[in-house]
Design a protein around this motif. Structure first.
Motif, mmCIF file in Angstrom:
data_model
loop_
_atom_site.group_PDB
_atom_site.id
_atom_site.type_symbol
_atom_site.label_atom_id
_atom_site.label_comp_id
_atom_site.label_asym_id
_atom_site.label_seq_id
_atom_site.Cartn_x
_atom_site.Cartn_y
_atom_site.Cartn_z
ATOM 1 N N SER A 190 9.056 1.484 5.967
ATOM 2 C CA SER A 190 8.431 2.215 4.848
ATOM 3 C C SER A 190 9.493 2.678 3.874
ATOM 4 C CB SER A 190 7.671 3.429 5.363
ATOM 5 O OG SER A 190 8.588 4.441 5.717
ATOM 6 N N TYR A 191 9.031 3.042 2.668
ATOM 7 C CA TYR A 191 9.935 3.538 1.621
ATOM 8 C C TYR A 191 9.288 4.757 0.985
ATOM 9 C CZ TYR A 191 12.009 -1.042 2.225
ATOM 10 O OH TYR A 191 12.606 -2.146 2.774
ATOM 11 N N PRO A 192 10.113 5.671 0.469
ATOM 12 C CA PRO A 192 9.518 6.840 -0.196
ATOM 13 C C PRO A 192 8.693 6.412 -1.409
ATOM 14 C CG PRO A 192 11.950 6.909 -0.263
ATOM 15 C CD PRO A 192 11.572 5.641 0.420
ATOM 16 N N ALA A 193 7.613 7.116 -1.662
ATOM 17 C CA ALA A 193 6.767 6.760 -2.816
ATOM 18 C C ALA A 193 6.268 8.020 -3.502
ATOM 19 C CB ALA A 193 5.605 5.885 -2.356
ATOM 20 N N GLY A 194 7.152 8.946 -3.734
ATOM 21 C CA GLY A 194 6.761 10.192 -4.393
ATOM 22 C C GLY A 194 6.325 11.214 -3.359
ATOM 23 N N ASP A 195 6.149 12.439 -3.833
ATOM 24 C CA ASP A 195 5.851 13.567 -2.949
ATOM 25 C C ASP A 195 4.654 13.302 -2.054
ATOM 26 O OD1 ASP A 195 7.622 15.530 -2.925
ATOM 27 O OD2 ASP A 195 6.447 16.981 -4.123
ATOM 28 N N PRO A 197 0.814 -1.227 0.000
ATOM 29 C CA PRO A 197 0.000 0.000 0.000
ATOM 30 C C PRO A 197 0.844 1.272 0.000
ATOM 31 C CG PRO A 197 -0.188 -1.157 2.109
ATOM 32 C CD PRO A 197 0.639 -2.021 1.228
ATOM 33 N N ILE A 198 0.384 2.245 -0.750
ATOM 34 C CA ILE A 198 1.014 3.573 -0.758
ATOM 35 C C ILE A 198 0.059 4.501 -0.025
ATOM 36 C CG2 ILE A 198 1.711 5.484 -2.273
ATOM 37 C CD1 ILE A 198 2.735 3.328 -4.217
ATOM 38 N N VAL A 199 0.558 5.108 1.061
ATOM 39 C CA VAL A 199 -0.337 5.895 1.929
ATOM 40 C C VAL A 199 0.173 7.334 2.032
ATOM 41 C CG1 VAL A 199 -1.000 3.849 3.280
ATOM 42 C CG2 VAL A 199 0.931 5.249 4.049
ATOM 43 N N PRO A 200 -0.735 8.285 2.307
ATOM 44 C CA PRO A 200 -0.295 9.672 2.491
ATOM 45 C C PRO A 200 0.660 9.781 3.692
ATOM 46 C CG PRO A 200 -2.687 9.541 2.292
ATOM 47 C CD PRO A 200 -2.198 8.138 2.420
ATOM 48 N N GLN A 201 1.604 10.708 3.598
ATOM 49 C CA GLN A 201 2.605 10.914 4.650
ATOM 50 C C GLN A 201 1.937 11.096 6.026
ATOM 51 O OE1 GLN A 201 5.970 10.929 4.152
ATOM 52 N NE2 GLN A 201 6.450 11.411 6.284
ATOM 53 N N SER A 202 0.830 11.859 6.064
ATOM 54 C CA SER A 202 0.177 12.144 7.350
ATOM 55 C C SER A 202 -0.346 10.849 7.979
ATOM 56 C CB SER A 202 -0.973 13.133 7.147
ATOM 57 O OG SER A 202 -1.828 12.634 6.141
ATOM 58 N N PHE A 203 -0.924 9.978 7.146
ATOM 59 C CA PHE A 203 -1.419 8.696 7.660
ATOM 60 C C PHE A 203 -0.249 7.858 8.168
ATOM 61 C CE2 PHE A 203 -2.340 4.197 7.253
ATOM 62 C CZ PHE A 203 -3.606 4.075 7.821
#
Ligand code: NAP
Length: 349
Positions: free
Chosen positions: A270-275, A247-253
């Motif tokens: 976790s890993y970075p997944a774009g801005d 899953p790719i989740v918003p930074q805030s979540f």
């Protein structure tokens, strides 16, 4: 072309579940693909396009229409002047056979995608990727049959709109195209990609840079250890690969969940997944939600070597597989508030 009736589909899938196809057409040329499409249309039957069957769960009742297996073979390579070498392969070519050819020719770009089951034609659909390489990085063109016009077209890389595990073929233009052939532009004598920890660990004690062939062998070995390499008789490999997307989740979540998880003495990987987004490893979520490797529910289970693979332990039905999928999804939702999305295509449900 022979069109057979009531053909069991389970043997055409790596998971080995599912009922029969009402009609089954194995197509070896573009003309046969068109013939099979016309056959389905003339009887007003639904059409399902089957490739290598490595990412599929077929319902126990089977598929009530025409299953069109794309078995177009043939691959070739050429090096246009001042350009990267091109490898062109029919959609029915075994994916790993093509990868082996590119590595043998000392061409970089697909080596990390070694050992992935399935056919060439399946790879653009979900932009198959592993260990930091994705087919979108090397696909030049995709030759397709447009089911709207029944014309053959050539789509450029940009026209496929590739993103993480996605393309027009599984989103905006789902069911519109049948992939017939794919071309890849690779890098002659290029350096292999060794970005991911699993691969770096593998080569930690070697001196000098690994070759393309060594990276290919390492990827196959790592996949084998995780039962992600199809080995006849290996019960943990009787799967559809990873059953859930990462899953790719918003930074805030992510930050909120990270804090919650930390209060229980755990660290959320976790890993970075774009801005503004983070990618979470689904395998970690599954295990922390209480589904350990080797967990069983009847004849379905979780692989003993990878928490993300649901396996058929022998004699499982599609219903058994789906019941386990539902249980895992509910467990992860309850524990982390994340609804895992299945990666395999579900057919006939
Ligand atoms: P893994 O290597 O344990 O990785 C688990 C997750 O962590 C994946 O989401 C992976 O991202 C991410 N990750 C690990 N190292 C990373 C790095 N250095 N930078 C960015 N992200 C990183 O996963 P696995 O289940 O054993 O699978 C091995 C590889 O095969 C992974 O790359 C996985 O995504 C891939 N795979 C692909 C498919 C598919 O294309 N349908 C199916 C099964 C597995 P990525 O997903 O971006 O790699």
């Amino acid at each position: 072309m022979l069109i057979r009736e009531q053909v069991a589909l389970a043997p055409f899938t790596t998971l080995g579940v599912g009922g029969p196809a009402r009609y089954f057409a194995e197509t070896h040329s573009e003309a046969e693909v068109i013939e099979a499409v016309e056959f389905a249309r003339s009887r007003q039957l639904p059409l399902f396009v089957l490739g290598g069957g490595s990412n599929l769960v077929i319902a126990d009742k089977g598929f009530p229409g025409v299953v069109l297996k794309v078995a177009i073979s043939g691959s070739s390579s050429c090096t246009p002047p001042r350009k990267n070498p091109l490898f062109i392969a029919g959609a029915g070519v075994n994916w790993d056979t093509l990868v082996a050819q590119t590595v043998d020719a000392n061409c970089a770009g697909l080596e990390c995608l070694s050992g992935i089951p399935g056919t060439v034609g399946g790879t653009p659909v979900q932009n198959v990727g592993a260990y930091g390489q994705e087919v979108s990085q090397t696909i030049r063109e995709v030759r397709v049959l447009d089911l709207r016009s029944l014309q053959i077209e050539i789509l450029s890389n940009a026209e496929c709109s590739f993103t993480y595990r996605s393309s027009i073929f599984n989103t905006t233009e789902r069911d519109r195209y049948i992939i017939l052939q794919v071309s890849f532009a690779l890098h002659q004598d290029g350096k292999p990609s060794v970005r991911y920890a699993d691969l770096q660990k593998f080569f930690a004690s070697s001196t000098g840079d690994p070759t393309l062939a060594e990276v290919r062998a390492a990827v196959c070995e790592i996949r084998y250890r995780k039962a992600m390499l199809i080995v006849p008789g290996d019960e943990d490999a009787r799967s559809a690969g990873s059953f859930f997307k990462n899953p790719i989740v918003p930074q805030s979540f992510f930050e909120e969940l990270s804090a919650r998880v930390e209060s229980r003495g755990l660290q959320l990987p976790s890993y970075p997944a774009g801005d503004g987004f983070r990618k979470l490893p689904a395998a970690w979520l599954v295990e922390q939600a209480g589904f350990s490797r080797g967990y069983s529910k009847g004849a379905a289970g979780i692989s003993r070597r990878h928490a993300l693979a649901i396996v058929n332990r022998g004699g499982a039905t599609a219903a058994d597989i789906i019941a386990l999928k539902d249980e895992i999804q509910a467990g992860v939702l309850n524990e982390f508030g994340i609804e895992l999305q299945p990666e395999p295509v579900l057919v006939g449900f």
